[in-house]
Scaffold this motif. Structure first.
Motif, PDB file in Angstrom:
ATOM      1  N   ARG A  47       8.941  -7.849  -6.758  1.00  0.00           N
ATOM      2  CA  ARG A  47       7.926  -7.176  -7.571  1.00  0.00           C
ATOM      3  C   ARG A  47       8.462  -5.820  -7.981  1.00  0.00           C
ATOM      4  O   ARG A  47       9.239  -5.213  -7.228  1.00  0.00           O
ATOM      5  N   LEU A  48       8.028  -5.348  -9.104  1.00  0.00           N
ATOM      6  CA  LEU A  48       8.418  -4.011  -9.519  1.00  0.00           C
ATOM      7  C   LEU A  48       7.596  -3.025  -8.701  1.00  0.00           C
ATOM      8  O   LEU A  48       6.404  -2.831  -8.968  1.00  0.00           O
ATOM      9  N   GLY A  76       5.808   0.131  -7.231  1.00  0.00           N
ATOM     10  CA  GLY A  76       5.287   1.311  -7.934  1.00  0.00           C
ATOM     11  C   GLY A  76       4.581   0.941  -9.225  1.00  0.00           C
ATOM     12  O   GLY A  76       4.193   1.815  -9.996  1.00  0.00           O
ATOM     13  N   PHE A  77       4.435  -0.368  -9.454  1.00  0.00           N
ATOM     14  CA  PHE A  77       3.714  -0.837 -10.650  1.00  0.00           C
ATOM     15  C   PHE A  77       2.507  -1.660 -10.235  1.00  0.00           C
ATOM     16  O   PHE A  77       2.574  -2.448  -9.297  1.00  0.00           O
ATOM     17  N   ARG A 130      -4.827  -2.322  -7.813  1.00  0.00           N
ATOM     18  CA  ARG A 130      -6.021  -3.145  -7.723  1.00  0.00           C
ATOM     19  C   ARG A 130      -7.150  -2.634  -8.640  1.00  0.00           C
ATOM     20  O   ARG A 130      -7.857  -3.408  -9.254  1.00  0.00           O
ATOM     21  N   ARG A 187      -0.977  -8.130 -18.011  1.00  0.00           N
ATOM     22  CA  ARG A 187      -1.549  -8.008 -16.658  1.00  0.00           C
ATOM     23  C   ARG A 187      -1.987  -6.587 -16.341  1.00  0.00           C
ATOM     24  O   ARG A 187      -2.366  -6.285 -15.215  1.00  0.00           O
ATOM     25  N   TYR A 237       4.574  -9.286 -20.361  1.00  0.00           N
ATOM     26  CA  TYR A 237       4.137  -9.664 -19.007  1.00  0.00           C
ATOM     27  C   TYR A 237       3.332  -8.536 -18.370  1.00  0.00           C
ATOM     28  O   TYR A 237       2.254  -8.732 -17.836  1.00  0.00           O
ATOM     29  N   LYS A 250       8.391 -16.131 -11.582  1.00  0.00           N
ATOM     30  CA  LYS A 250       7.450 -16.557 -10.537  1.00  0.00           C
ATOM     31  C   LYS A 250       8.139 -17.247  -9.354  1.00  0.00           C
ATOM     32  O   LYS A 250       7.531 -17.442  -8.302  1.00  0.00           O
ATOM     33  N   ASN A 286       2.042   3.354 -10.780  1.00  0.00           N
ATOM     34  CA  ASN A 286       1.002   3.909  -9.911  1.00  0.00           C
ATOM     35  C   ASN A 286       1.518   5.179  -9.223  1.00  0.00           C
ATOM     36  O   ASN A 286       2.633   5.628  -9.481  1.00  0.00           O
ATOM     37  N   HIS A 332       0.875  -1.184   0.000  1.00  0.00           N
ATOM     38  CA  HIS A 332       0.000   0.000   0.000  1.00  0.00           C
ATOM     39  C   HIS A 332       0.911   1.232   0.000  1.00  0.00           C
ATOM     40  O   HIS A 332       1.766   1.376  -0.869  1.00  0.00           O
TER      41      HIS A 332
HETATM   42  N1  CMC Z   1       5.483  -6.581 -10.324  1.00  0.00           N
HETATM   43  C1  CMC Z   1       5.400  -7.792 -10.924  1.00  0.00           C
HETATM   44  N2  CMC Z   1       4.248  -8.477 -11.062  1.00  0.00           N
HETATM   45  C2  CMC Z   1       3.133  -7.922 -10.554  1.00  0.00           C
HETATM   46  C3  CMC Z   1       3.151  -6.674  -9.920  1.00  0.00           C
HETATM   47  C4  CMC Z   1       4.376  -5.991  -9.814  1.00  0.00           C
HETATM   48  N3  CMC Z   1       4.450  -4.793  -9.220  1.00  0.00           N
HETATM   49  N4  CMC Z   1       1.897  -6.359  -9.518  1.00  0.00           N
HETATM   50  C5  CMC Z   1       1.123  -7.394  -9.885  1.00  0.00           C
HETATM   51  N5  CMC Z   1       1.872  -8.333 -10.522  1.00  0.00           N
HETATM   52  C6  CMC Z   1       1.379  -9.587 -11.128  1.00  0.00           C
HETATM   53  C7  CMC Z   1       1.059 -10.629 -10.069  1.00  0.00           C
HETATM   54  O1  CMC Z   1       2.195 -11.439  -9.810  1.00  0.00           O
HETATM   55  C8  CMC Z   1      -0.074 -11.377 -10.727  1.00  0.00           C
HETATM   56  O2  CMC Z   1       0.497 -12.203 -11.727  1.00  0.00           O
HETATM   57  P1  CMC Z   1      -0.191 -13.644 -12.078  1.00  0.00           P
HETATM   58  O3  CMC Z   1      -1.558 -13.301 -12.609  1.00  0.00           O
HETATM   59  O4  CMC Z   1       0.724 -14.259 -13.057  1.00  0.00           O
HETATM   60  O5  CMC Z   1      -0.250 -14.389 -10.760  1.00  0.00           O
HETATM   61  C9  CMC Z   1      -0.851 -10.289 -11.461  1.00  0.00           C
HETATM   62  O6  CMC Z   1       0.122  -9.270 -11.750  1.00  0.00           O
HETATM   63  C10 CMC Z   1      -1.993  -9.679 -10.638  1.00  0.00           C
HETATM   64  O7  CMC Z   1      -1.460  -9.233  -9.407  1.00  0.00           O
HETATM   65  P2  CMC Z   1      -2.236  -9.249  -8.037  1.00  0.00           P
HETATM   66  O8  CMC Z   1      -1.236  -9.212  -6.924  1.00  0.00           O
HETATM   67  O9  CMC Z   1      -3.248 -10.344  -8.045  1.00  0.00           O
HETATM   68  O10 CMC Z   1      -3.021  -7.873  -8.106  1.00  0.00           O
HETATM   69  P3  CMC Z   1      -3.692  -7.130  -6.901  1.00  0.00           P
HETATM   70  O11 CMC Z   1      -4.762  -6.287  -7.455  1.00  0.00           O
HETATM   71  O12 CMC Z   1      -4.053  -8.090  -5.815  1.00  0.00           O
HETATM   72  O13 CMC Z   1      -2.486  -6.223  -6.309  1.00  0.00           O
HETATM   73  C11 CMC Z   1      -0.951  -4.473  -6.012  1.00  0.00           C
HETATM   74  C12 CMC Z   1      -2.295  -4.884  -6.598  1.00  0.00           C
HETATM   75  C13 CMC Z   1      -0.835  -2.940  -6.043  1.00  0.00           C
HETATM   76  C14 CMC Z   1      -0.851  -4.897  -4.547  1.00  0.00           C
HETATM   77  C15 CMC Z   1       0.184  -5.104  -6.830  1.00  0.00           C
HETATM   78  O14 CMC Z   1       0.121  -4.681  -8.168  1.00  0.00           O
HETATM   79  C16 CMC Z   1       1.572  -4.838  -6.259  1.00  0.00           C
HETATM   80  O15 CMC Z   1       2.032  -5.556  -5.381  1.00  0.00           O
HETATM   81  N6  CMC Z   1       2.274  -3.742  -6.733  1.00  0.00           N
HETATM   82  C17 CMC Z   1       3.540  -3.368  -6.161  1.00  0.00           C
HETATM   83  C18 CMC Z   1       3.312  -2.589  -4.863  1.00  0.00           C
HETATM   84  C19 CMC Z   1       2.824  -1.182  -5.125  1.00  0.00           C
HETATM   85  O16 CMC Z   1       3.339  -0.465  -5.954  1.00  0.00           O
HETATM   86  N7  CMC Z   1       1.812  -0.769  -4.316  1.00  0.00           N
HETATM   87  C20 CMC Z   1       1.266   0.585  -4.364  1.00  0.00           C
HETATM   88  C21 CMC Z   1      -0.139   0.622  -4.898  1.00  0.00           C
HETATM   89  S1  CMC Z   1      -0.658   2.303  -5.303  1.00  0.00           S
HETATM   90  C22 CMC Z   1      -0.712   3.130  -3.782  1.00  0.00           C
HETATM   91  C23 CMC Z   1      -1.867   2.696  -2.999  1.00  0.00           C
HETATM   92  O17 CMC Z   1      -2.989   3.136  -3.283  1.00  0.00           O
HETATM   93  O18 CMC Z   1      -1.674   1.912  -2.052  1.00  0.00           O
END
Ligand code: CMC
Length: 430
Positions: free
Chosen positions: A301-302, A304-305, A308, A358, A354, A296, A363, A265
């Motif tokens: 994780r990258l 900032g990318f 939800r 997805r 990739y 995998k 972000n 978050h």
């Molecule tokens: N790098 C690599 N792969 C990713 C990333 C990432 N940053 N984010 C999602 N994925 C992949 C994930 O592995 C999954 O792949 P697969 O379908 O093959 O299993 C797919 O994309 C969907 O990911 P998810 O974790 O199910 O998506 P989610 O909606 O549950 O999570 C998220 C959203 C923001 C937690 C996630 O994208 C993430 O961990 N990002 C990095 C952390 C980040 O930047 N967070 C700040 C969010 S913006 C500020 C805020 O409002 O909090």
């Protein structure tokens, strides 16, 4: 005829009323589902659950739209001050000049914190993360204002708690930083505006005159506005859930601060800059890190990318990217190696299958850290900055929950544990 959906279960039809928001979002009302059928819905992470009706923020993840009380984020970031936006979120409309002056005056009257808070701060080791300190001190406000824990506050008492929190958070945030570096606390100045005063408390010393740079103030004002609310995200849902038990505003916001701290978050902004620095120290090969993020078997994780709800672009990231360019230019830091790595990483990810498949885009946290760094904000304070920005949203959502007299939040579960079994004495266990 009102729209409804039919659910067929064991040959029996159950009608689920459809509710529609002002922006035509639709939801099935499943409030009576368990009573009617014995079934609950299963939705880990609440990916498809509308937990409340809210009139504060509208977000369309497909179209990249974000509006506070109907006003587009782009207009607010360009034209408004953070305090104006705080007033808007909490009260529902933009203030007139008279309303704004009164609001601002009230805030300046509460920007000092009780002197005993210094003693609490002194008790933290210098290794303490400022987010932990922030959450603790905000919760401790219940001790300084014991009446704040009553669920029966009248409008004026409630407003006083709100004003106190907005007024004191920058002081607490700046002091948590001063404490962590062992520097003397700097008291607020009421002649400065909210953002400038925060910077003053963070960066000035009693020994020398500190000039607040208008470029820095303007960039920070924009960042705080962009973070001010984001409907039912993890920390806001936490604030609402805690508040739904009739917990106090300070206790609820303290819980929200802890949720925001998580690296998935708000904590992501600190992680982004640490990731960019790690890439720089590793020689700057972005493709290596892109591959790690795709692997995998690698937990990397990258940062900032991805988001939800935003699946095309994050409108906040668009504004912040431009702001980052402007700020670095204005501060003569346009050749920042971290900015270059960020741009390269973004370019590589946006063209990589990739990330494209997805729908993973930069972000709000991707470029905000670069601005904070350029402004001289220490990395451990990045998420604190997010918290200062998010505060009006948390307050508005908590107040809305109270005003709408929403029931206590209490999700169901699908139990997958052991069936009933008999207790065995400790000596008889295998
Ligand atoms: N790098 C690599 N792969 C990713 C990333 C990432 N940053 N984010 C999602 N994925 C992949 C994930 O592995 C999954 O792949 P697969 O379908 O093959 O299993 C797919 O994309 C969907 O990911 P998810 O974790 O199910 O998506 P989610 O909606 O549950 O999570 C998220 C959203 C923001 C937690 C996630 O994208 C993430 O961990 N990002 C990095 C952390 C980040 O930047 N967070 C700040 C969010 S913006 C500020 C805020 O409002 O909090």
């Amino acid at each position: 005829m009102a729209e409804s959906a039919e659910l067929i279960l064991d040959g029996k039809s159950i009608s689920l009323p459809v509710i529609e928001g002002t922006e035509h979002e639709k939801a099935f009302d499943i409030g009576k589902l368990r009573d009617q059928t014995g079934y609950v819905t299963y939705d880990p992470g609440y990916k498809n659950t509308g937990a409340t009706k809210s009139a504060i923020t509208f977000l369309d993840g497909e179209e990249g739209i974000l509006r506070y009380r109907g006003y587009p984020i782009e207009q607010l970031a360009e034209k408004a001050s953070f305090l104006e936006v705080a007033y808007l979120l909490i009260n529902g409309s933009l203030p007139t000049q008279t309303e704004f002056d009164a609001f601002r005056y009230e805030i300046t009257q509460h920007s000092l914190v009780h002197e005993d808070i210094r003693k609490i701060l002194d008790g933290f080791p210098s290794s303490a993360h400022p987010m932990g300190i922030l959450a603790s001190i905000v919760c401790s406000l219940t001790a300084f204002y014991p009446k704040s824990i009553s669920p029966e506050l009248n409008k004026d008492e409630l407003n006083l708690n709100i004003v106190r929190l907005i007024a004191k958070l920058p002081t607490i945030a700046a002091w948590s930083y001063k404490n962590s570096v062992g520097h003397p606390y700097v008291y607020p100045r009421n002649d400065l505006d909210y953002t400038a005063n925060f910077l003053y408390m963070m960066f000035s010393f009693p020994t020398e005159k500190y000039e607040v740079n208008p470029v820095v103030v303007s960039a920070l004002n924009k960042l705080l506005i962009l973070h001010a609310d984001h409907e039912q995200n993890c920390s806001t849902s936490t604030v609402r859930l805690v508040g739904s038990a009739n917990a106090s505003l300070y206790g609820s916001v303290s819980a929200g601060i802890n949720a925001l701290w998580g690296p998935l978050h708000g904590g992501a902004n600190q992680e982004v800059i640490e990731m960019l620095e790690a890439i720089e120290q590793d020689g700057g090969d972005t493709s290596k890190f892109i591959n790690k993020a795709k692997d995998k078997n690698d937990s990397f994780r990258l940062m900032g990318f991805g988001h939800r709800v935003y699946k095309n672009f994050d409108p906040r990231a668009k504004i912040i990217k431009v702001a980052a360019d402007e700020v670095l230019q204005a501060l003569g830091m346009q050749d920042s190696p971290l900015l270059k790595i960020a741009q390269e990483l973004e370019q590589a990810a946006l063209t990589d299958q990739y990330f494209v498949e997805r729908k993973l885009y930069p972000n709000v946290d991707f470029y905000s850290g670069i601005i904070y760094k350029a402004l001289g904000i220490p990395t451990e304070m990045f998420t604190v900055m997010f918290a200062v920005g998010r505060l009006p949203g948390w307050i508005a959502q908590w107040k809305e929950l109270r005003e709408n007299k929403e029931p206590i939040g209490r999700p169901r579960q699908i139990y997958v544990g052991e069936l009933e079994r008999d207790y065995t004495a400790i000596g008889e266990r295998a």
